[in-house]
Design an enzyme around this catalytic site. Structure first.
Site, PDB file in Angstrom:
ATOM      1  N   SER A 195       7.636   4.053  -2.224  1.00 19.22           N
ATOM      2  CA  SER A 195       8.211   3.313  -3.341  1.00 19.22           C
ATOM      3  C   SER A 195       9.624   3.818  -3.634  1.00 19.22           C
ATOM      4  CB  SER A 195       7.286   3.415  -4.556  1.00 19.22           C
ATOM      5  OG  SER A 195       7.617   2.468  -5.541  1.00 19.22           O
ATOM      6  N   GLU A 316       0.948  -5.573  -2.338  1.00 18.51           N
ATOM      7  CA  GLU A 316       1.770  -4.676  -3.148  1.00 18.51           C
ATOM      8  C   GLU A 316       1.749  -5.089  -4.625  1.00 18.51           C
ATOM      9  OE1 GLU A 316       3.570  -2.038  -2.109  1.00 18.51           O
ATOM     10  OE2 GLU A 316       3.889  -2.292   0.036  1.00 18.51           O
ATOM     11  N   HIS A 410      -0.002  -1.715  -4.061  1.00 18.95           N
ATOM     12  CA  HIS A 410       1.035  -0.690  -4.026  1.00 18.95           C
ATOM     13  C   HIS A 410       0.432   0.673  -4.353  1.00 18.95           C
ATOM     14  CE1 HIS A 410       5.295   0.366  -4.225  1.00 18.95           C
ATOM     15  NE2 HIS A 410       5.113   0.985  -5.372  1.00 18.95           N
TER      16      HIS A 410
END
Length: 530
Positions: A195, A316, A410
């Site tokens: 990320s 995600e 995610h």
């Protein structure tokens, strides 16, 4: 390699450029925590680039994690899935080392971990990031803290930009100078992040000042980018207006730290990975970041010989939309939500129409989520892989969480990459009894990449090979996202056998009306985590 130390052995000791540290043996692994690589970035050093810590005499205890950077907590909706320990103290420029062979001479490969959290949250103390599994397999593992939010990425007329990224560079310089004393090889360093950590790595891979500090890089669910400077300025100006102070580093440095954090959290509530908004991020500064990192890498003028491992998860967006029930709200908004996604992605109506054609059973939330994921993540990573074939590898994490609605969201892959799926913090996101075989496959691939540059499948080429980690054994697929990504490069050619897409609104939203739509959606998505 498996370390052969015993738990009752004398505590390990290592030398750093600034003094000697004493760690602990934990299940045969030597662990050093809270080692300073920079001086406390407060007082007269606040908002300025990092400087080395003061040297110490004697042996400094390195048995506990050091202070974390100032950061607001996650909202209640996100805290049920994500852990973010808060350790008070000013000495937040610190790092940790897990090693199977402390002391010079081992020359083992090194992994340096950069945590996620939208550059506003996270730390090296998150339990999922325990480096013992990498050390168990012959890797010297380093994780670090750096400044976050306005402290690390505020943009001021009287201070250099990107202080948090400069912290990360200072940590890599520490690794270059010190890691041999912990059994590592400074010429075999792999950067690894997820990320915001992956975004940071993208900037460092492209940074001329970071050349020679690493050999390879892993970018998980984050693409190289530079945020528009005005986007960051808006965050600072809005904070300044609430605080009733000038938008300068000098004025912000005089504000109570807790008040600054609360103000940052309040101003950032209307920012969202799905719908954008003002946010902190890495900016082009003409120095450490001389140009847009992605463009520099696409042009081939940055770290040309660095091997890359790039990837994403299948869903995600579900971590951004499921907590707090935003999926249901986006589905109810329907065409309004799609219009907001078009504004976020700077695209016309042909893009959502194409997604509907490819996925006729998908609801608005799924279309919005996948559009935004492709726009800000998969498409730039595909472009990066296309620019660097032969030395780049791609993966997709497709195993769905046992938690309702999260899918392959995610951050879900972290417990598998670290082989820490049994840890309570991994279970919070993955659910009970995550598959051990999948963790062994993913963790093993990451270890192989750090050792040799080859994770175990075909490097990127014209066939777009992507390793899929999902239910059952891992497999390699050819271009699994090519159809969606092709929509962004040309008018979509919808196959005749595909059901016709549902129509979008008869009239398009423009100007102030579209901005009003996006504001409505952002209010529904308050306090999202990237």
């Amino acid at each position: 390699m498996t370390a052969g130390r015993t738990a009752n052995q004398t505590d390990p000791v290592a030398k750093t450029p600034h003094g000697t540290v004493r760690g602990r043996y934990e299940q045969g692994i030597a662990v050093f925590r809270g080692i300073p690589y920079g001086a406390p970035p407060f007082g007269p050093r606040r908002f300025l680039p990092p400087v080395p810590p003061e040297s110490w005499s004697g042996v400094r205890d390195a048995g506990s994690f050091g202070p974390t950077a100032p950061k607001p907590p996650y909202s209640e909706a996100f805290a049920q899935y994500l852990s973010d320990p808060d350790i008070p103290g000013d000495d937040c420029l610190n790092l940790n080392v897990w090693t199977p062979e402390p002391g010079p001479g081992a020359r083992l490969p090194v992994v340096v971990w950069f945590h996620g959290g939208a550059l506003t949250r996270g730390s090296s103390a998150v339990p999922v990031y325990d480096g013992s599994s990498f050390a168990r397999d012959g890797i010297v593992f380093v994780s670090l803290n750096h400044r976050l939010g306005v402290e690390g990425y505020g943009l001021f007329p009287d201070a250099p930009a990107n202080a948090g990224l400069r912290d990360q560079l200072a940590a890599l310089e520490w690794v270059r100078e010190a890691i041999a004393g912990f059994g590592g090889d400074p010429d075999r360093v792999t950067l690894m992040g997820q990320s915001a950590g992956a975004i940071s790595i993208g900037a460092l891979v492209a940074a001329p000042r970071a050349r020679g500090l690493f050999r390879r890089a892993v970018l998980q669910s984050g693409a190289p980018e530079a945020v528009d400077r005005d986007k960051v300025r808006r965050m600072v100006r809005r904070m300044a207006a609430r605080l009733k102070v000038p938008a300068t580093a000098e004025a912000f440095a005089a504000v109570d730290r807790e008040l600054l954090l609360r103000t940052q959290a309040e101003v950032g509530r209307l920012s969202s990975p799905v719908l954008g908004g003002p946010a902190f991020g890495i900016v082009v500064d003409g120095d450490l970041v001389p140009r847009d990192p992605l463009q520099a890498l696409l042009d081939g003028d940055a770290a040309r010989d660095a091997g890359l491992l790039l990837g994403w998860t299948s869903d995600e967006y579900r971590l951004w939309l499921v907590p707090g029930g935003l999926v249901e709200r986006v589905d109810r908004l329907g065409p309004v939500a799609l219009a907001g996604a078009m504004a976020r992605c700077h695209c016309g109506s042909e893009i959502p129409r194409g997604y509907r054609a490819l996925h006729p059973d998908a609801g608005p939330a799924e279309i919005v989520g996948q559009m935004v994921t492709d726009h800000m993540l998969r498409r730039p990573l595909h472009r990066l892989a296309d620019a660097r074939p032969g030395t780049t590898y791609a993966y997709e994490f497709a195993w769905p969480s046992g938690r309702p609605g999260l899918g392959a969201c995610h951050s879900l892959e972290l417990g598998f990459v670290f082989d820490s799926g049994d840890a309570p913090d991994s279970v919070r996101l993955a659910g009970d009894d995550p598959p051990r075989a999948l963790a062994a496959e993913m963790h093993g691939a990451w270890v192989r990449f750090a050792r040799t540059g080859d994770p175990g499948w075909r490097a990127w080429d014209a066939g777009h090979p992507v390793r899929i980690f999902g239910d059952g054994p891992a497999r390699t697929a050819a271009g699994p996202r090519d159809a969606e990504l092709a929509l962004w490069d040309a008018e979509p050619a919808v196959p005749h056998q595909t059901p016709a897409p549902q129509p979008l609104p008869a009239r398009s939203l423009r100007g102030t009306e579209l901005r009003s739509v996006v504001r409505r959606l952002r209010r529904a998505a308050t306090d999202r985590a990237r």
